[in-house]
Write a protein that holds these residues in place. Structure first.
Motif, PDB file in Angstrom:
ATOM      1  N   ALA A  52       0.830  -1.205   0.000  1.00 34.62           N
ATOM      2  CA  ALA A  52       0.000   0.000   0.000  1.00 34.62           C
ATOM      3  C   ALA A  52       0.866   1.258   0.000  1.00 34.62           C
ATOM      4  O   ALA A  52       0.549   2.228  -0.702  1.00 34.62           O
ATOM      5  N   ILE A  53       1.947   1.240   0.748  1.00 32.16           N
ATOM      6  CA  ILE A  53       2.837   2.408   0.793  1.00 32.16           C
ATOM      7  C   ILE A  53       3.420   2.683  -0.593  1.00 32.16           C
ATOM      8  O   ILE A  53       3.444   3.833  -1.051  1.00 32.16           O
ATOM      9  N   ILE A  54       3.853   1.632  -1.276  1.00 25.67           N
ATOM     10  CA  ILE A  54       4.405   1.798  -2.630  1.00 25.67           C
ATOM     11  C   ILE A  54       3.330   2.316  -3.585  1.00 25.67           C
ATOM     12  O   ILE A  54       3.558   3.250  -4.362  1.00 25.67           O
ATOM     13  N   ALA A  55       2.134   1.707  -3.532  1.00 26.42           N
ATOM     14  CA  ALA A  55       1.042   2.123  -4.421  1.00 26.42           C
ATOM     15  C   ALA A  55       0.636   3.572  -4.146  1.00 26.42           C
ATOM     16  O   ALA A  55       0.401   4.342  -5.087  1.00 26.42           O
ATOM     17  N   ILE A  56       0.565   3.958  -2.878  1.00 26.49           N
ATOM     18  CA  ILE A  56       0.217   5.342  -2.531  1.00 26.49           C
ATOM     19  C   ILE A  56       1.261   6.304  -3.094  1.00 26.49           C
ATOM     20  O   ILE A  56       0.916   7.345  -3.661  1.00 26.49           O
ATOM     21  N   ALA A  57       2.535   5.967  -2.935  1.00 25.96           N
ATOM     22  CA  ALA A  57       3.601   6.846  -3.436  1.00 25.96           C
ATOM     23  C   ALA A  57       3.486   7.040  -4.945  1.00 25.96           C
ATOM     24  O   ALA A  57       3.610   8.168  -5.455  1.00 25.96           O
ATOM     25  N   ILE A  58       3.227   5.967  -5.667  1.00 25.58           N
ATOM     26  CA  ILE A  58       3.123   6.068  -7.129  1.00 25.58           C
ATOM     27  C   ILE A  58       1.884   6.863  -7.528  1.00 25.58           C
ATOM     28  O   ILE A  58       1.949   7.739  -8.405  1.00 25.58           O
ATOM     29  N   HIS A  59       0.744   6.577  -6.891  1.00 28.54           N
ATOM     30  CA  HIS A  59      -0.478   7.324  -7.216  1.00 28.54           C
ATOM     31  C   HIS A  59      -0.359   8.789  -6.805  1.00 28.54           C
ATOM     32  O   HIS A  59      -0.868   9.676  -7.495  1.00 28.54           O
TER      33      HIS A  59
END
Length: 116
Positions: A52-59
């Protein structure tokens, strides 16, 4: 061990797409890993944090986050997580597995008939 790597990889890909890795991870851990429902769900939630942290950073980088909406969903999601965790503790593994299966079927049917 290779199965766990493959399961984790597929789950991570699905999570990064925003679909929810638990739809792959939980059933795969139960079917291929022989893990109890409660344990599979806790592994899913633990694995969810870094993905989730990675996905949030990309989004966030791509400007895809509506902050006002995200705040309300986060607050209600925390409340729902507390209630859901409390409920899951009181359920047997079999009841929890059946409930999760029914939920996945309902979501699958919804997605199948949903108009885009």
């Amino acid at each position: 061990m290779i199965w766990m790597f493959i399961i984790g990889l597929l789950s991570g890909i699905i999570s990064g797409m925003g679909i929810g890795g638990g739809t792959i991870l939980i059933p795969a851990l139960i079917l291929f890993g022989g893990i109890e429902q409660h344990v599979a769900q806790s592994v899913n939630l633990t694995a969810f944090i870094p993905t989730a942290i990675i996905a949030i950073a990309i989004h966030w980088k791509n400007g895809n986050i509506k902050y006002k909406l995200a705040i309300w969903i986060t607050i209600s999601g925390i409340a729902g997580a507390l209630i859901g965790s409390w409920m899951a503790i009181g359920l047997s593994s079999r009841t929890l597995r059946i409930s999760f299966g029914i939920f996945l079927m309902i979501m699958g049917i919804y997605e199948f008939f949903r108009k885009t």
